[in-house]
Design a protein around this motif. Structure first.
Motif, short mmCIF file in Angstrom:
data_model
loop_
_atom_site.label_atom_id
_atom_site.label_comp_id
_atom_site.label_asym_id
_atom_site.label_seq_id
_atom_site.Cartn_x
_atom_site.Cartn_y
_atom_site.Cartn_z
N LYS A 181 0.94 -1.22 -0.17
CA LYS A 181 0.08 0.04 0.02
C LYS A 181 0.79 1.26 0.10
CE LYS A 181 -1.40 -1.86 3.93
NZ LYS A 181 -0.78 -2.83 3.49
N PHE A 182 0.64 2.25 -0.74
CA PHE A 182 1.39 3.41 -1.11
C PHE A 182 0.39 4.54 -1.24
CE2 PHE A 182 1.22 1.79 -5.35
CZ PHE A 182 1.41 2.85 -6.11
N LEU A 183 1.20 5.85 -1.04
CA LEU A 183 0.25 7.06 -1.48
C LEU A 183 1.41 7.99 -1.47
CD1 LEU A 183 -1.01 8.87 2.07
CD2 LEU A 183 0.81 7.07 1.98
N PHE A 184 1.07 9.21 -2.19
CA PHE A 184 1.99 10.27 -2.25
C PHE A 184 1.45 11.81 -1.73
CE2 PHE A 184 3.79 7.30 -5.31
CZ PHE A 184 5.29 7.94 -5.31
N VAL A 185 2.35 12.33 -1.02
CA VAL A 185 1.83 13.38 -0.25
C VAL A 185 2.44 14.78 -0.52
CG1 VAL A 185 1.20 12.03 1.79
CG2 VAL A 185 3.43 13.15 1.63
N ARG A 186 2.22 15.96 -0.23
CA ARG A 186 2.88 17.23 -0.78
C ARG A 186 2.65 18.15 0.50
NH1 ARG A 186 0.71 20.02 -6.23
NH2 ARG A 186 2.17 21.90 -6.56
N GLU A 187 3.47 19.18 0.34
CA GLU A 187 3.52 20.38 1.35
C GLU A 187 2.11 20.55 1.46
OE1 GLU A 187 3.49 23.87 3.87
OE2 GLU A 187 2.85 23.59 1.82
N PRO A 188 1.26 20.74 2.45
CA PRO A 188 -0.23 20.85 2.71
C PRO A 188 -0.50 22.25 2.37
CG PRO A 188 0.55 19.87 4.64
CD PRO A 188 1.82 20.15 3.73
N PHE A 189 0.10 23.39 2.41
CA PHE A 189 -0.42 24.54 1.91
C PHE A 189 -0.04 24.84 0.36
CE2 PHE A 189 -0.73 26.70 6.37
CZ PHE A 189 -1.96 25.93 6.59
N GLU A 190 0.91 24.16 -0.02
CA GLU A 190 1.36 24.18 -1.41
C GLU A 190 0.14 23.30 -2.20
OE1 GLU A 190 4.65 22.32 -4.13
OE2 GLU A 190 5.71 23.53 -2.85
N THR A 311 4.46 26.55 -6.72
CA THR A 311 5.65 26.55 -6.00
C THR A 311 5.70 27.03 -4.65
OG1 THR A 311 6.62 28.76 -6.59
CG2 THR A 311 7.29 26.75 -8.22
N ASP A 312 6.78 27.05 -3.97
CA ASP A 312 6.71 27.41 -2.69
C ASP A 312 6.73 28.95 -2.48
OD1 ASP A 312 7.22 26.92 0.47
OD2 ASP A 312 8.83 27.94 0.00
N GLU A 313 7.42 29.51 -3.37
CA GLU A 313 7.29 30.95 -3.45
C GLU A 313 6.15 31.41 -3.81
OE1 GLU A 313 9.52 28.96 -5.19
OE2 GLU A 313 11.08 29.32 -3.99
N MET A 314 5.25 30.87 -4.66
CA MET A 314 3.93 31.28 -5.24
C MET A 314 3.12 31.07 -4.03
SD MET A 314 1.91 29.63 -8.54
CE MET A 314 3.34 29.98 -9.41
N THR A 315 3.08 30.11 -3.09
CA THR A 315 2.30 29.78 -1.86
C THR A 315 2.51 30.97 -1.05
OG1 THR A 315 2.63 27.56 -2.33
CG2 THR A 315 1.78 28.26 -0.09
N THR A 316 3.90 31.36 -0.88
CA THR A 316 4.18 32.64 0.25
C THR A 316 3.35 33.69 -0.26
OG1 THR A 316 6.33 31.41 0.46
CG2 THR A 316 6.09 33.72 1.02
#
Length: 352
Positions: A181-190, A311-316
């Motif tokens: 069993k597997f999943l993929f995650v991402r920085e939540p606010f991004e 991107t992280d910069e865009m999220t900021t």
């Protein structure tokens, strides 16, 4: 230095052996075993023969009983990620395990590949389109060969993939016990900003504008025009955040899957995931899954440059106009995802 190796070095905990029997539930109380063995153990993690594919080892055998004697950095990294999820679930047990009964609706995100003994929990805005394409290649029995030849809209047709909720209870338990069993995650606010940009700033997403945009504007915008209330196609990010933290929202209905928490979509405190891939190391983690499945020699995760990626910069930038009060409330909504998948509090947040 590779991002995956950097993550190994950042983790200040060493891998430890964990043997746990997890309680899972499905409609009635049902028990199934889930292995959390440290990969250094040179034994079958289930105590039974789990290799069902003719003349080959199963992905679980390759993961927990690797052919090579030395553990790779990748194997150590994924053990650390498993431990992080386990520790977070244990530390937040009152919150994370408050609902012990899973329903068929809870399992609709778990895609099953019978031939390669895989279960993939898809999370929208974490490369799920390409992973669904890969699952169609893996389960298509020759119908598909190149995942990128599969149109994106076809990848999201539910009939093209079989999900765990379509099986009987004994079949569900068998697959939860025996498949990788597997999943993929991402920085939540991004991931959240990516969902907002896709669903509320693109003119073609009229269904989201009608269903959610009109509701958000009506609830969050003072003196909204009749045109905005009718079309719902100009939701501001600040309004979207206010909608998410509004207690009335979750009482009314669950979050849409595109901004629902990974914890609520994939239930990692009830279902033990053998691999946790990350968006930040997407290609490397994806190809590791394919390698374990025995198809890595001829099937690779599709990559291509995408200039519109959030991107992280865009999220900021998006969070600059969010008040510290609302930032704090929003962080509480996604806190378990931050902790469970080892994402630090973003430096741009002004938490109260």
């Amino acid at each position: 230095m590779k991002p995956a190796l950097l993550e190994v070095m950042r983790m200040n905990r060493i891998c430890r052996m964990v043997l746990a029997t997890c309680l899972g539930s499905f409609i009635l109380v049902i028990f199934y075993f889930q292995s959390m063995l440290h990969p250094v153990m040179r034994r079958n993690p289930f105590g039974v023969d789990i290799c069902c594919r003719k003349g080959s080892r199963s992905p679980l055998q390759e993961l927990y009983n690797p052919t090579q004697l030395e553990l790779s950095n990748t194997a150590v990294l994924h053990q650390m990620r498993r431990d992080q999820v386990t520790d977070t679930c244990r530390a937040n047990s009152a919150t994370s395990r408050k609902r012990r009964v899973l329903t068929p609706n809870d399992l609709k995100h778990l895609v099953v590949d019978e031939d390669h003994e895989l279960i993939y929990c898809y999370v929208p805005k974490v490369a799920c389109t390409n992973w669904k394409r890969l699952m169609m290649v893996l389960t298509g029995r020759g119908k598909y060969s190149d995942p990128m030849e599969i149109p994106a809209n076809e990848a999201h047709v539910s009939a093209n993939l079989k999900t765990l909720n379509q099986y009987s209870i004994p079949e569900i338990n068998h697959r939860l016990k025996s498949y990788m069993k597997f999943l993929f995650v991402r920085e939540p606010f991004e991931r959240l900003v990516s969902a907002y940009r896709n669903k509320f700033t693109q003119k073609y997403n009229t269904s989201f504008h009608k269903r959610y945009g009109t509701k958000i504007i009506k609830r969050q915008r003072k003196n909204a025009t009749q045109e905005a209330l009718r079309r719902g196609d100009d939701v501001k990010f600040e309004e979207f955040v206010a909608y998410l933290i509004d207690p009335h929202t979750q009482r009314e209905e669950p979050f849409n899957e595109h901004w629902q928490t990974v914890y609520s979509l994939c239930h990692p405190c009830h279902i033990h995931y053998d691999l946790v891939g990350k968006y930040e190391t997407l290609e490397e983690d994806s190809n590791y899954v394919l390698q374990l499945a025995g198809v890595g020699s001829y099937l690779k995760f599709p990559t291509y440059a995408k200039s519109t990626r959030t991107t992280d910069e865009m999220t900021t930038e998006f969070f600059q106009n969010i008040s510290s009060e609302h930032q704090t409330q929003l962080y509480e909504v996604y806190k378990l995802d931050f902790l469970m998948f080892n994402y630090s509090v973003p430096s741009y947040l002004k938490l109260e």
